[in-house]
Enzyme design. Sequence first.
Site: not given
Ligand code: PHB
Length: 392
Positions: A75, A203, A295, A299, A387
């Site tokens: 990505h 997000y 989460p 990280k 990120y």
């Molecule tokens: C996930 O795909 O489980 C996931 C992806 C990004 C995050 C947290 C969880 O920031």
Amino acid sequence: MSSTRTQVCIIGGGPSGLLLSQLLYKTGVDSIILERQTRDHVLSRIRAGVIEQGMCNLLEEAGVSTRMKKEGFKHNGTLLSYGQETFRIDFAKHTGTPVMVYGQTEVTRDLYEARENTDGKIEFQTENVILNKIESKNPFVTYQIAGQAKRIDCDFIAGCDGFHGVSRKSIPDSVRMEYEKIYPFGWLGLLSQTPPVDHELIYSNSDNGFALCSMRNENLSRYYLQCAATDKVKDWPDGAFWAELRSRIPQETADKLITGPSVEKSIAPLRSFVTEPMRWGTLFLCGDAAHIVPPTGAKGLNTAAADVHYLYNGLKQFYEERDQEGIDRYSERALSRVWKVQRFSWWFSMLMHHFPTDTPFERKMQIAELEFLRDNETAQKVMAQNYVGLPY
Ligand code: PHB
Ligand code: APR
């Protein structure tokens, strides 16, 4: 009591312990992993799905990247939304570095297979693991397995046994400093065999709270909703989950959402946590044994991988050159990066979630920061650098 000797005794057969053991094997250093659960139990844990390039490189060095490179998805950006607004953070433009979307559970599976294919020594269902003489030059680990008392004499102990393990607590209370922030909400996660709503992660900070749209592959989606810390999975039938998710993403995204039955649903608490120091005598803490992040920035495992990088190279330097510099500076080096990642994870969590104590002013501050991030290339560059992963 039967006894064995190894160079590095690793407590914990999660991704941290497995990756360290595989890297040590590749450089000729012997290790034994003690895992209190079964292999299947470890692999049943739902984990996040984003891997930093630094961890991809480490998996490559360990010889455990083939399936990830075949089945993972690179990505080059992520989407952020608030209200009906959506904007993109362009990793390629700001850093030239992608992230890999590949289940961390699959990373753990690949690591188990690599260890098994190289005759890695893993003891499952160990009980009552005790770290002994960690401040001496002759540490040893005692434990039981199937009722048999066992002992492992070693040069070093790697505490890779997660937040609830024994290693962190083996550092004397008088020495150990712990830092913690508990967030007043949880993340309700749902896995569904449906196509992801977008080709990149979204997000979202909506008026109804946080939501995350993620994925594992083109027909396996992972969604999260911020929920009350007291919520239970039974409070969220699938229909309620999908309806709430729709209300937390922009309408044009909600219109594309394909729903289906959940194949997994769980709630995780959120905390920030750091232990100092990460080394005491011959004991080195790695991964969740030393730190926990919310989460939001994905990280957790990526920070564990950085710890493993520092520890593996320090042990390699010791065994190849009898030079202690790497292991002596392990805690300092690991913590320097840990705290920067803690800051990013905390910042992103504060930006994207609703807090019960929020007043309309705090809400306005969140929207102002999101608008600044939308419009300012420098702010986007800073977010992208954090990120995709800070340098080791
Ligand atoms: C996930 O795909 O489980 C996931 C992806 C990004 C995050 C947290 C969880 O920031
Ligand atoms: N004896 C032996 N094993 C133990 C003990 C013990 N006393 N206590 C815990 N363990 C084992 C657990 O059963 C678990 O399998 O240690 C392992 C620790 O693994 P994790 O908790 O997954 O921690 P880590 O390997 O550091 O990985 C952490 O992975 O997916 C990500 O976000 C997740 O941040 C997390 C990261």
